[in-house]
Scaffold this active site. Structure first.
Site, PDB file in Angstrom:
ATOM      1  N   LYS A   1     -14.449 -35.062   5.408  1.00  0.00           N
ATOM      2  CA  LYS A   1     -13.861 -35.443   4.126  1.00  0.00           C
ATOM      3  C   LYS A   1     -14.866 -36.282   3.364  1.00  0.00           C
ATOM      4  CE  LYS A   1      -9.833 -34.839   2.004  1.00  0.00           C
ATOM      5  NZ  LYS A   1      -9.026 -33.609   1.991  1.00  0.00           N
TER       6      LYS A   1
ATOM      7  N   ASP B   1      -9.933 -32.145  -3.928  1.00  0.00           N
ATOM      8  CA  ASP B   1      -8.810 -32.969  -3.491  1.00  0.00           C
ATOM      9  C   ASP B   1      -8.348 -33.708  -4.746  1.00  0.00           C
ATOM     10  OD1 ASP B   1      -7.742 -35.742  -2.018  1.00  0.00           O
ATOM     11  OD2 ASP B   1      -7.457 -33.983  -0.776  1.00  0.00           O
TER      12      ASP B   1
END
Length: 450
Positions: A131, A171
């Protein structure tokens, strides 16, 4: 040498993580949530204790923190902080989104990366977990400012990614616009059209059909599977949805396609309640095109009201989809939902429900789909985009959505089967954690101590 008991081993791992990760509450919450599920797994697989699987799993393979300087439209130099945590690559290249939001810090990125390991494992798409992101806030910035920031961000990130190494996606705060700017800079620096290095691209230049919709659609598909397992369905039921980004918007869309009635959406300013059902075209125009506040919806829709600072969880409904951000649904709100007759909760966001709220839902017999299972549709479709890029092919919309639905059905099946295997049928938290952990742990064991 005798092995510690599973309970003692889990306690020891937790103590080490707490010591090393002081000041990282989101990450510690995510780790504890997984560890609490694993005692029966370790009892069945002592080789995972002997192989030090958990000790390695909770420590990222690589943590990158870097400066991102850029110039705003007034000519002032701004500096943000960039992150990429490459957490685990036992199943394949690191895969996980980029989040651009003021709340981003190392703890948030580590929690998201840790969750991604298990989510990606559940999809069976052979991708590892990672991430990244930045504390940059794209809201209110011009396209030119966002472009300059993305170019600066990619100028550093380019050294650490690749289609066989690490494949970022979008995201919160990173949509098609940002992915386009990031890919353009990657291409400019490398002089390669390496389409598989980023997912969430425009459909016309390597993106996958249904990728934008996939996380929201997937959460609803997972909720549908939980309900079907219980002999129920979505049709005719009221649903409350938090957020108003891609995940929330397309969760609303799929709820309505399946015959349910989604009546809420929200942003940081408050929530809207529309008893006639959310007008999707209006919501997409306001949030996706105009990038305006959710209050504008109520200004244009007579059947809707805006509640400043309000919570969608106060609105009676049978289905709930937290699709905004972490820890947005707490114990008090869970009690309100339960009192109002909620039947199922499916997490569209990452860890949006606090541990205490999850426990309350489970005690009340509410079907609860944790994010690492319920919102796996986004990364699953990202992996399908990677496959299409590698084959230089493009699937049509029907094939893409069918494949997404199949994957979510399989994710549900794996989580439910594991919940049965380890003695708590219907506990999707335990099921998702244990099914994913066994997959990753077995790969780590077979690849040696690395």
């Amino acid at each position: 040498m005798s092995l510690p008991t599973p309970e003692a081993h889990l306690r020891s791992v937790a103590e080490v993580v707490e010591h090393r990760s002081q000041g990282e509450p989101e990450f510690l919450q995510a780790v504890h949530e997984v560890l609490e599920s694993l005692e029966p797994v370790l009892a069945e697989h002592p080789e995972f204790i002997e192989g030090g699987i958990l000790e390695r799993l909770v420590e990222p393979e690589r943590q990158l923190v870097f400066r991102v300087p850029w110039t705003d439209d007034e000519g002032f130099v701004r500096v943000n902080r960039g992150f990429r945590v490459q957490f685990n690559s036992a199943l394949g290249p690191y895969k996980g989104g980029l989040r651009f939001h003021p709340s981003v810090n190392l703890s948030v990125i580590k929690f998201l990366g840790f969750e991604q390991i298990f989510k990606n494992a559940l999809t069976s798409q052979r991708i590892g977990g990672g991430k990244g992101g930045s504390d940059f806030d794209p809201s209110g910035r011009s396209d030119a400012e966002v472009m300059r920031f993305c170019q600066s961000f990619m100028t550093e990130l380019v050294h650490h990614i690749g289609e066989h190494t690490d494949i970022p996606a979008g995201d919160i705060g990173v949509g098609g616009r940002e992915i386009g700017f990031l890919f353009g800079q990657y291409r400019r620096i490398t002089q390669r059209y390496e389409a598989g290095v980023l997912t969430g691209k425009g459909v016309g230049w390597g993106g996958a059909e249904v990728r934008t919709e996939a996380t929201g659609y997937g959460a609803v598909f997972f909720a549908e599977e939980m309900l079907l397992r219980a002999g129920e369905g979505i049709e005719g039921r009221r649903a409350v949805v938090s957020g108003s980004g891609n995940v929330a918007t397309y969760a609303i869309e799929k709820i309505q396609q399946l015959g349910g009635r989604a009546i809420t959406a929200s942003d940081s300013g408050g929530c809207i309640v529309d008893e006639d059902g959310i007008d999707l075209d209006l919501l997409k125009q306001i949030k996706g095109v105009e990038r305006a506040r959710i209050s504008a919806y109520a200004d244009r829709r007579p059947s809707a009201r805006f509640v400043p600072g309000g919570s969608v969880w106060d609105v009676p409904a049978e289905l709930a989809f937290p699709c905004a951000t972490q820890n947005e649904l707490d114990e008090a709100q869970a009690r309100t939902l339960i009192a109002n007759g909620v039947r199922a909760v499916a997490e569209g966001a990452n860890m949006p429900t606090t541990p205490g709220a999850v426990e309350l839902f489970q005690e009340a017999g509410v079907l609860f789909g944790p994010g690492k299972a319920a919102n796996a549709g986004g990364v699953a479709t990202s992996a399908l985009e990677m496959s299409q890029n590698a084959a230089r092919s493009r699937w049509d919309r029907d094939k893409s959505e069918t494949r997404l639905h199949d994957i979510m059905r399989d994710v549900h099946g794996a989580a439910y089967a594991a919940s049965e295997r380890y003695g708590r049928p219907g506990d999707y938290v335990l099921g998702a954690n244990s099914a994913a952990f066994v997959t990753v742990a077995q790969a780590m064991l077979e690849q040696g101590v690395i």
